[in-house]
Design a protein around this motif. Structure first.
Motif: not given
Ligand code: DAH
Length: 332
Positions: A173-180, A199-201, A213-217, A299-301
């Motif tokens: 549902t987001h790219t945050s799992p790639v952080q993990v 993907y979101r329902n 699409h998202q970009l994770e940092c 940090f992450a965004f």
């Molecule tokens: N994953 C969040 C979303 O899809 C966005 C997000 C929030 C990503 C905070 C991050 C974060 O890396 O630190 O809504």
């Protein structure tokens, strides 16, 4: 008369050799072997000869006529081959050919934005990582500190895949799992960006897509502070959008960051664009990935790319990004 035939023949052969176009050859053909041709004249004049001469002149005349028509056919074959070659060249369709230029097709608008962002972050010293679009609950939620019955799980309307235990396998549902995945795989320091499809329902409309699409940092290192987060977001904002742009953070909540903030960017005309979420990586998340939160901080965004691409290029309806209509695609 035999000399006259030789002269006519030589002249005819020369003219055949000189013809350069198939249409000219057709005209020449009636001049050389038609009823009004010099050889036809000779044939008519033969009636005035006596029998002995007539046979010799007749043989010579036949030979000349054959020579001229043979040369005409040979030349016709040559010119037809030239025409055919020209046509083959003009109508050539080589499916393996690599062509440059806009008419040959180009990357999709969203892909262009992804590549540009990757370049921006690589320029700031980051690496690029990727993860799977079909994820498990651990990477998409649990490792990111989503409690089992936490409402945030429902906030992200999830497409579950009919594999494993119920609700175990899903479309991320987001790219945050790639952080993990990145933290599980290699020890800090980590400076990575992770672009990808999510993907979101939910129902699609002009401002929402179910596939986007998202970009994770993600940054994990010793002594990382909130100041580094704010500074990095501002630096990337200016590097990607331009010097006239700036950014701001607003307090927010995400299970995987503490403190958390949403971030907006300000356009040169003063208007704001809500871009994404951010925060300091929650110590539980670091620990879930085998990283000691006493030693490391990060940090992450993360932010959506489709809305950003659409805003940048004046696309009013996000659904147009999914279009296969070349009249739309060729504009970018
Ligand atoms: N994953 C969040 C979303 O899809 C966005 C997000 C929030 C990503 C905070 C991050 C974060 O890396 O630190 O809504």
């Amino acid at each position: 008369m035999i000399e006259e035939i030789s002269r006519i023949e030589a002249e005819a052969l020369r003219r055949v050799d000189e013809v350069a176009a198939i249409d000219d050859l057709r005209l020449l053909e009636s001049d050389l072997v038609g009823k009004r041709s010099p050889l036809a004249e000779v044939k008519r004049a033969m009636g005035r000869l006596d029998e002995g001469q007539r046979a010799a002149v007749g043989r010579r005349l036949n030979a000349a006529q054959r020579a001229v028509s043979d040369r005409l056919s040979a030349r016709r074959a040559e010119l037809e081959a030239v025409v055919l070659l020209g046509r083959l060249e003009a109508e050539r369709l080589d499916l393996t050919e690599v062509r440059s230029g806009r008419d040959a097709g180009h990357l999709h608008l969203v892909t262009q934005v992804i590549e540009e962002l990757e370049d921006t972050f690589v320029g700031l010293g980051f690496t690029v990582a990727e993860g799977p679009e079909v994820e498990d609950d651990w990477h998409n939620f649990t490792a990111l500190n989503f409690a089992e019955h936490h409402p945030a799980r429902d906030m992200q309307d999830t497409f579950f895949v009919d594999l494993g235990r119920p609700r175990e396998v899903l479309l991320r549902t987001h790219t945050s799992p790639v952080q993990v995945r990145v933290m599980e795989k290699r020890p800090p320091p980590i400076y990575s960006v992770m672009p990808g499809r999510v993907y979101r329902n939910e129902a699609t409309d002009a401002t929402h897509l179910a596939v986007f699409h998202q970009l994770e940092c993600l940054v994990v290192d010793r002594g990382i502070t909130f100041g580094h987060l704010a500074g990095t977001i501002d630096m990337f904002t200016k590097a990607f959008f331009g010097e006239g742009f700036s950014s701001r953070l607003r307090p927010s909540y995400f299970p995987f960051t503490e403190p958390s903030a949403e971030f907006d960017i300000q356009r040169p005309d003063g208007s704001w664009l809500e871009l994404g979420g951010s925060g300091m990586v929650h110590p539980n998340v670091l620990a879930n990935c085998g990283i000691d939160p006493e030693e490391w901080s990060g940090f992450a965004f993360g932010f959506g790319l489709d809305r950003l691409a659409a805003t940048r290029h004046g696309v009013g309806d996000l659904r147009e990004l999914m279009s296969t209509d070349v009249r739309i695609l060729s504009q970018f």
